[in-house]
Design an enzyme around this catalytic site. Structure first.
Site, PDB file in Angstrom:
ATOM      1  N   ASP A 203      -0.129   4.219   8.428  1.00 36.59           N
ATOM      2  CA  ASP A 203      -0.946   3.290   7.656  1.00 36.59           C
ATOM      3  C   ASP A 203      -0.626   1.844   8.058  1.00 36.59           C
ATOM      4  O   ASP A 203       0.387   1.567   8.729  1.00 36.59           O
ATOM      5  CB  ASP A 203      -0.637   3.517   6.170  1.00 36.59           C
ATOM      6  CG  ASP A 203      -1.782   3.127   5.250  1.00 36.59           C
ATOM      7  OD1 ASP A 203      -2.687   2.411   5.700  1.00 36.59           O
ATOM      8  OD2 ASP A 203      -1.751   3.531   4.068  1.00 36.59           O
TER       9      ASP A 203
ATOM     10  N   ASP B  54     -11.159   4.047   2.352  1.00 41.60           N
ATOM     11  CA  ASP B  54     -10.507   4.467   1.111  1.00 41.60           C
ATOM     12  C   ASP B  54     -11.529   4.872   0.071  1.00 41.60           C
ATOM     13  O   ASP B  54     -11.170   5.402  -0.981  1.00 41.60           O
ATOM     14  CB  ASP B  54      -9.672   3.314   0.538  1.00 41.60           C
ATOM     15  CG  ASP B  54      -8.288   3.265   1.160  1.00 41.60           C
ATOM     16  OD1 ASP B  54      -7.875   4.270   1.758  1.00 41.60           O
ATOM     17  OD2 ASP B  54      -7.631   2.218   1.059  1.00 41.60           O
TER      18      ASP B  54
HETATM   19  C1  DGJ Z   1      -3.941   2.830   1.946  1.00 40.91           C
HETATM   20  C2  DGJ Z   1      -4.531   4.088   2.485  1.00 40.91           C
HETATM   21  O1  DGJ Z   1      -5.816   3.841   2.973  1.00 40.91           O
HETATM   22  C3  DGJ Z   1      -4.515   5.169   1.402  1.00 40.91           C
HETATM   23  O2  DGJ Z   1      -5.119   6.338   1.871  1.00 40.91           O
HETATM   24  C4  DGJ Z   1      -3.089   5.421   0.991  1.00 40.91           C
HETATM   25  O3  DGJ Z   1      -2.377   5.990   2.045  1.00 40.91           O
HETATM   26  C5  DGJ Z   1      -2.418   4.123   0.536  1.00 40.91           C
HETATM   27  N1  DGJ Z   1      -2.588   3.079   1.519  1.00 40.91           N
HETATM   28  C6  DGJ Z   1      -0.958   4.332   0.267  1.00 40.91           C
HETATM   29  O4  DGJ Z   1      -0.298   3.190  -0.002  1.00 40.91           O
END
Ligand code: DGJ
Length: 694
Positions: A446, A514
């Protein structure tokens, strides 16, 4: 595919098209990109006399024009030489020709600068890969202030429509179309990754439609600051420059050093649909990391939406048990498993397992997940540190920063200075240890904030940080993959901030957004599908906000099954009937996933025009096809029927068609030409049609 040279004319033939350029005394000129012609018919372009009102370079089609002289439009290269001269003169020097590649070498002889333009062909494809290699052959430093990958020239004088996206976090890939009548349209990122706003690509068409009209496209394989600048000049000609953003860019080339720009994949297609199919197939064959490129991606469960930071052995195992029961093949524990990580305020950088949440370490959880028949994956955010962490306490100088400025703590975290070898080593070592000590088969990498206060105390030329950072990320992933060959890597940056062919040259898949709301997701997925490989698009089925908008399990699966199906719902809260539904759809997905992940995509109907989404995937042999019909959130057809016309089938074959609601047998020709009439009367209805050739 074929390359040819006739005098100083060079030709590259792709499967259906031809690209022709000519070397003149003072540069390389663009002569043709389109249908095939005889190379002997082309003439070299030479710059004519110019006057003070008309710089000849204003309207000459060039392949890689430098800043300097009378170049007043967007240029591909800008150099600053040791004596302060900022004027570059590139002359044709030499070429190397192979059956699948042409290299044109240009030189600024006065200053010992060499620029190689590379054009590469691929078997059975219409894509040409382009990039430049810039070399300092002098004994003094040369500073590059711009080093784009390619200049693209479009034929004719009509105004093109430029397609891209105007996205944001949670709303990535929202397609836009703008007519480029005059001036410049430019798309860029200045955030350090590709970010959520624009696609690092040029897509230009005279009359953009799914199935008709020539579409010219050029897709940059880079994750980081990029710029695509398309301009239409006074004579009506449209051209573009694409590559690394020159915003705060600089690269000092020391004597003997060379700089290779990222690749751009360029092609022509008949319609946007064909463009997507060409790029999908091309990326799988030639861009994705080889190890998993041709493998069906497993059905994944991810814990983020169910448990947030609140992860522990018992809770994760409870989810894992349910995930295994419904047929998931891989269980990924997301954020929250390490050091002091109880919220986004602390812990990043300290990658030891939390003793409070996992007093027995990760092994019992991983063994438990494996015993359920699933592989185990884990979330990391290696490029970041929270100021509340041991890492920051010990190495405050490991972040990008200026001693005189207060850092912006976006999401309570700072970006590590990955241009420092010791930081790269720290990240490589902790990930290597994590993968060596645990049976982990999947890393979700991430990256949750853009860069700011970009000071570096280690670089002589601080502006090199942007591309050095991206290259460091790619190198670390490549190194890990060399040693841990069975581990798949997912790229994520607050959702879709790292979705591009640069990351997909190193990571095996991406998390495109997301936003898992199935209705929004239909648009996001359609935008993604324009240029990027379907199999790499992770798509979770999650819980929906029932009060805001109740969406059936059937609809949610119909949306997520159009990519690499994954589940993110809190399975412990689902009813027996809902879990049975999940199981049923996952079983169905496993039967059709090869077709979805590797087949040809047809965006047949879309909500904006048809008040329904109808999208199909047909395998290469045309023996299996799957089509998804989804009405939108506000589709009230009432008395209206909709005719679904299928695309991509074998007209001469007969197909057995099956959905949850109907079963019939029809010829490919009938399904394509006549189609079937259906009444969808309610919003958020869905139907999955599976077609098997008889
Ligand atoms: C942002 C990501 O896009 C989410 O899927 C998740 O992993 C969160 N970060 C976790 O902090």
């Amino acid at each position: 595919m074929k390359t040819q040279r006739h005098e100083n004319i060079f030709s590259l033939e792709t499967q259906n098209y031809q690209y022709v350029l000519g070397a003149g005394k003072s540069g390389v000129y663009h002569l043709h990109w389109g249908g095939k012609c005889r190379i002997e018919d082309f003439e070299t372009c030479e710059l004519s006399e110019q006057n003070s009102n008309h710089s000849v370079l204003d309207f000459t089609k060039t392949e890689y024009v430098p800043f300097g002289g009378t170049m007043y439009r967007e240029y591909a290269l800008k150099c600053v030489f040791d004596d302060g001269c900022r004027d570059t003169v590139l002359e044709y020097d030499n070429c190397n020709i192979k059956t699948d590649c042409i290299e044109i070498i240009l030189k600024d002889r006065k200053y010992g600068l060499s620029v190689s333009l590379i054009y590469k062909l691929f078997e059975n494809s219409d894509i040409i890969e382009r990039y430049a290699v810039i070399k300092n052959e002098s004994d003094k430093n040369i500073v590059l202030e711009k080093a784009a990958s390619a200049e693209i020239n479009l034929p004719g004088e009509r105004a093109y429509t430029i397609i891209n996206s105007n996205g944001s976090w949670g709303g990535e890939f929202r397609k836009t179309e703008q007519k480029l009548e005059s001036g410049t349209i430019s798309y860029e990122s200045r955030k350090g990754t590709t970010a959520h706003h624009h696609i690092p690509a040029l897509i230009a068409a005279e009359n953009p439609a799914e199935d008709t009209g020539a579409v010219y496209f050029a897709v940059l394989a880079w994750d980081g600051n990029f710029k695509v600048s398309a301009a239409r000049d006074f004579s009506g000609k449209t051209s573009a420059v694409i590559g690394l953003n020159d915003f705060d860019f600089s690269k000092t080339l020391e004597s003997g050093e060379e700089f290779r720009t990222p690749s751009v994949y360029c092609g022509i297609a008949n319609g946007l649909g064909e463009m997507s199919r060409k790029m999908n197939e091309f990326a799988v064959k030639n861009v994705l990391p080889k190890r998993f490129a041709y493998e069906n991606l497993p059905v994944l469960y991810n814990s983020w939406e169910a448990t947030g930071f609140n992860v522990n052995e018992a809770g994760q195992l409870k989810l894992a048990k349910k995930a295994a029961e419904i047929g998931c093949e891989l269980f990924v524990m997301d954020d929250g498993w390490f050091s002091s990580r109880v919220s986004d305020k602390s812990g990043l950088g300290d990658w030891d397992v939390s003793k409070i949440k996992f007093p027995r370490g990760l092994k019992p959880l991983i063994d438990g997940v494996n015993a359920l028949g699933m592989d185990f994956g884990i979330w990391v955010e290696p490029e970041m540190v929270n100021p509340i962490s041991e890492l920051y306490k010990n190495h405050p100088d490991w972040t990008y920063n200026y001693k005189t400025r207060k850092p912006n703590l976006l999401r309570n975290q700072l970006v590590l200075n990955l241009t420092k070898p010791e930081v790269q080593k720290y990240i490589l070592d902790f990930l290597d240890k994590l993968l060596s000590e645990n049976n982990i088969k999947y890393i979700k990498w991430d990256m949750n904030r853009p860069f700011s206060e970009i000071g570096t105390d280690n670089l002589k030329n601080g502006k090199e940080l942007w591309y050095r950072h991206t290259r460091a990320v790619f190198n670390i992933v490549d190194e890990l993959k060399k040693k841990h060959t069975d581990v798949q890597f997912e790229a994520c940056a607050s959702g879709g901030g790292r979705t591009d062919l640069g990351s997909l040259s190193h990571f095996d898949m991406v998390w495109p957004s997301d936003n898992t709301d199935p209705v929004d997701r239909l648009d996001i997925q359609q935008g993604y599908s324009l240029l990027y490989p379907i199999k790499c698009m992770r798509a979770w089925v999650t819980d929906t906000n029932k009060e805001a908008r109740p969406v059936s399990m059937a609809f949610r699966f119909a949306v997520s099954m159009q990519g690499s199906l994954s589940v993110g719902a809190d399975l412990t809260k689902l009813t027996k009937a809902e879990l049975a539904d999940c199981k049923k759809y996952i079983e169905l997905y496993k039967k059709i996933r090869h077709t979805v992940q590797f087949g040809d995509l047809y965006r047949i109907m879309n909500y904006a025009e048809d008040k329904i989404y109808f999208t199909g995937y047909v395998n290469k042999e045309k023996t299996q096809a799957v089509y998804f019909a989804c009405t939108g959130a506000n589709s009230f057809f009432n008395d209206r029927d909709v005719t679904l016309r299928f695309k991509g089938l074998d007209e001469n074959a007969v197909y057995n068609v099956k959905s949850e609601y109907r079963k019939f047998r029809k010829s490919g020709a009938y399904l394509i030409n006549r189609g079937i009439d259906i009444s969808y009367c309610k919003p958020l209805e869905s139907e999955i049609f599976v077609l098997e050739k008889e």
